[in-house]
Design an enzyme around this catalytic site. Structure first.
Site, PDB file in Angstrom:
ATOM      1  N   LYS A  63       0.860  -1.183   0.000  1.00 57.44           N
ATOM      2  CA  LYS A  63       0.000   0.000   0.000  1.00 57.44           C
ATOM      3  C   LYS A  63       0.898   1.234   0.000  1.00 57.44           C
ATOM      4  O   LYS A  63       1.796   1.348   0.828  1.00 57.44           O
ATOM      5  CB  LYS A  63      -0.885  -0.033   1.247  1.00 57.44           C
TER       6      LYS A  63
ATOM      7  N   ASP B  83     -13.215   0.803  10.926  1.00 54.30           N
ATOM      8  CA  ASP B  83     -13.411   1.392   9.607  1.00 54.30           C
ATOM      9  C   ASP B  83     -14.386   0.480   8.876  1.00 54.30           C
ATOM     10  O   ASP B  83     -13.996  -0.426   8.170  1.00 54.30           O
ATOM     11  CB  ASP B  83     -12.065   1.455   8.858  1.00 54.30           C
TER      12      ASP B  83
END
Lengths: 230, 436
Positions: B153, B283
């Site tokens: 990422k 999240d």
């Protein structure tokens, strides 16, 4: 990186045609190699002094001492320290052009990515000599300076750069452009100087603001160009 | 249609667009407020709805053009249930899973700047094109020198400063919404703090390692392994997870049995974290979960892990499946005690809203009666979601909600949305009791 640089060098020597080292006999080839090595040594010594002592304070004598050669030998290669600086800047532009031209993965890349790579590899090349570049930037603004925008040699270098940008733009942009698009490569040169100034003043770790700045500004710029609005 | 590239903007352009967006939204809200004076009540309601939808659509278009951090605000807002009207929410959820793009050269430059070498030098194989978007960056597949498949990422450069800028603009442009109570200031503060925290991938790596260890008892949950040697504050390398996003998973028409199994796993995962770990992966947007046909769930993206105070958890234990009347003095004392321990007083309105919530929503979804323990609750019926939204909106309006429960509520909403889309039928009370 080193292979890229070597490739760039090969190209420039080839372009000079008759002076090409590879086309003559082996002995002269070796001599040319020696010469290139000494030239490299002088440039490296000069740059490290420019960076640490400052451009103004550096003398050719000090450069010769640092490169472990006679001062007279320096003059066989470069007339002045400005010449050395210019030589460095020429190499910088050549390697940046090569980093775009010789990179197969960029063949089909969009224009903004090519221009990003061009400017980014220039800045990467300059990164070890940031202090010197900052000083040279100011120095170059003096009208009489050989480094400056009005000097003949610097103009030649600029033309080479702008010519390459022109090539990239011609490939990527539509043909029916607005009558002012022919200015775009010159405008890009000014943009590059702006980016250089931004980079010099970027104090974020790893100069990450410059990366974002390049990415975003190029995206807008190219989209404006593509719409033919310039 | 402008291409993707034309939508990206410098911070100056960004500021201008933000400002123009603010003018438009302020215009429509203020327009509404002025018009309201001349309208009777029923007209006022429909007018409000169309004003909201228009404002929301405008906001989404602008945010999609801005990309980057504004997107994150959109995402966070879209999950801030109860603080925004349904119509605005509906529009904003469309923002999920979108992100700014980086071309391969920028990716290379960013990795080199951060890890000291280009991705091609670090990995045996590195895909120049991303396979997934993360809201602050993008994710690339790679192969380590040892032959392990990983996801790398990579954060967009200088995102932190950009977020700070956006928030200061957002504070200005959301003044009307703040004044009307649609977006409380505390929610914006919390959002900014959280979004900034999410820009630190070191922290995210800590979160992953924490959850990897502490979720080990749940065999059906998979958490990736972090490769610290290939990670930094803006690059995060972890093992590549298998499974599909909810949309794709549902496209294969999984059986009711499989959907129930996954639903039950999601449900247990949530309550295990809240009640046993006292901290949770907060999240809740569906892009952060991958589903497998064997019923296992892989977690991805760990930017937001929140912890609850032991007092809050004790409070939750005492009110979940509360057996008696929720109008009783005893239930009221439980609520008051919770607020007292948190050092706050419980406003009358908030107390009413909490009791209403417990009675209208929780009693329905989690029947406390002994004889109803095995009763299946059908999450496929959307009325429970509407109830949850209505009750949480009532609650948020009283402005007396304790902050650690805001995130819990947000995650709970994410859970319910997924259970609804799975059309899961679950013995809710029985499952919950396992962890009480």
């Amino acid at each position: 990186m080193t292979t890229k640089k070597a490739a760039a060098k090969k190209k420039t020597t080839k372009r000079k045609g008759s002076r090409s080292a590879t086309s003559t006999k082996r002995s002269t080839g070796r001599r040319a190699q020696n010469k290139a090595a000494i030239r490299k040594r002088i440039v490296a010594a000069a740059l490290s002094l420019f960076q640490t002592k400052g451009f103004e304070a550096t003398t050719t004598k000090a450069i010769a001492r640092k490169a472990k050669i006679a001062e007279g030998t320096v003059f066989n290669y470069f007339r002045t320290k400005e010449d050395i600086a210019l030589h460095f800047l020429e190499e910088e532009v050549d390697q940046a052009i090569a980093s775009v031209r010789d990179n197969p993965s960029l063949k089909k890349a969009p224009l903004e990515e090519k221009l990003f790579t061009l400017v980014h590899s220039q800045l990467e090349y300059l990164a070890p000599y940031e202090r010197f570049i900052g000083a040279a930037f100011i120095h170059a603004l003096k009208p009489a300076s050989p480094l400056g925008i009005f000097s003949h040699r610097a103009q030649e270098l600029r033309h080479r750069y702008i010519g390459f940008v022109q090539e990239l733009m011609d490939e990527a942009l539509p043909k029916n452009r607005s009558p002012f698009t022919f200015l775009a490569p010159d405008v890009f040169w000014i943009y590059y100087l702006g980016a250089l100034l931004y980079w010099l003043h970027d104090s974020t770790p790893g100069k990450q603001n410059t990366l974002a700045f390049l990415d975003r500004s190029l995206s807008i710029g190219i989209s404006v160009l593509k719409q033919g609005k310039l | 249609m402008p291409s993707e590239k034309t939508e990206k903007n410098s911070s100056a352009r960004r500021a201008l667009r933000m400002a123009s967006m603010s003018a438009d939204i302020a215009g429509s809200y203020l327009g509404y407020l002025v018009q309201r004076a001349f309208l009777n009540e029923t007209q006022s309601k429909t007018k409000l709805k169309s004003t909201h939808t228009r404002a929301a659509r405008r906001m989404r278009d602008e945010m999609q053009a801005l990309r980057g951090p504004a997107m994150k605000i959109g995402q966070t807002l879209s999950l801030q249930t109860g603080t925004l009207p349904d119509e605005v929410l509906e529009e904003l959820t469309a923002l999920q899973m979108e992100a700014p793009g980086m071309h391969p050269s920028l990716v290379r430059a960013q990795v080199k700047r951060s890890l000291g070498a280009e991705p091609e030098e670090i990995f045996k194989d590195f895909a120049p094109e991303p396979f997934a978007a993360a809201s602050l960056g993008q994710v690339h597949r790679a192969l380590t020198r040892q032959g392990e498949r990983v996801a790398v990422k990579i954060q967009y450069p200088a995102i932190r400063q950009a977020i700070e800028n956006d928030f200061s603009l957002f504070r200005t442009i959301s003044k009307p919404a703040q004044a009307s109570g649609h977006i409380p200031k505390a929610a914006i503060d919390e959002m900014e703090q959280q979004t900034l925290a999410e820009t630190d991938y070191h922290r995210e790596a800590d979160n992953i390692e924490f959850l990897e260890k502490s979720l080990a008892p749940l065999a059906f949950v998979k958490v990736p392994r972090v490769y610290r040697e290939y990670s930094s504050d803006v690059v995060l390398t972890m093992s590549l997870m298998s499974g599909q996003h909810l949309d794709k998973f549902l496209a294969h028409r999984p059986s009711q049995k499989l959907r129930n199994k996954l639903g039950s796993n999601l449900f247990e995962l949530f309550y295990y974290q809240v009640l046993k770990l006292e901290s949770f992966h907060a999240d809740p947007h569906p892009g952060n979960y991958l589903f497998d046909n064997d019923g296992s769930i892989s977690l991805v993206d760990f930017g937001c892990v929140k912890s609850l105070s032991p007092e809050s958890v004790a409070y939750l234990r005492s009110v979940f499946l509360y057996p008696g009347s929720r109008e009783s003095a005893d239930f009221r004392r439980l609520l008051e005690k919770h607020y007292r321990l948190a050092g706050q007083s419980l406003p009358l309105e908030t107390r009413r809203a909490l009791i209403g919530f417990a009675d209208n929503f929780y009693r329905m979804v989690y029947p406390p009666e002994e004889n109803k323990q095995e009763q299946l609750f059908d999450f496929g019926d959307a009325t429970f979601l509407q109830k949850f939204l209505r009750e949480s909106r009532n609650l948020f309006r009283t402005k007396g909600v304790l902050t650690d429960l805001i995130y819990m509520g947000r995650t709970e909403m994410g859970l319910y949305q997924m259970l609804h889309r799975l059309k899961a039928q679950l013995p809710t009370s029985q499952l919950l009791r396992k962890y009480l």
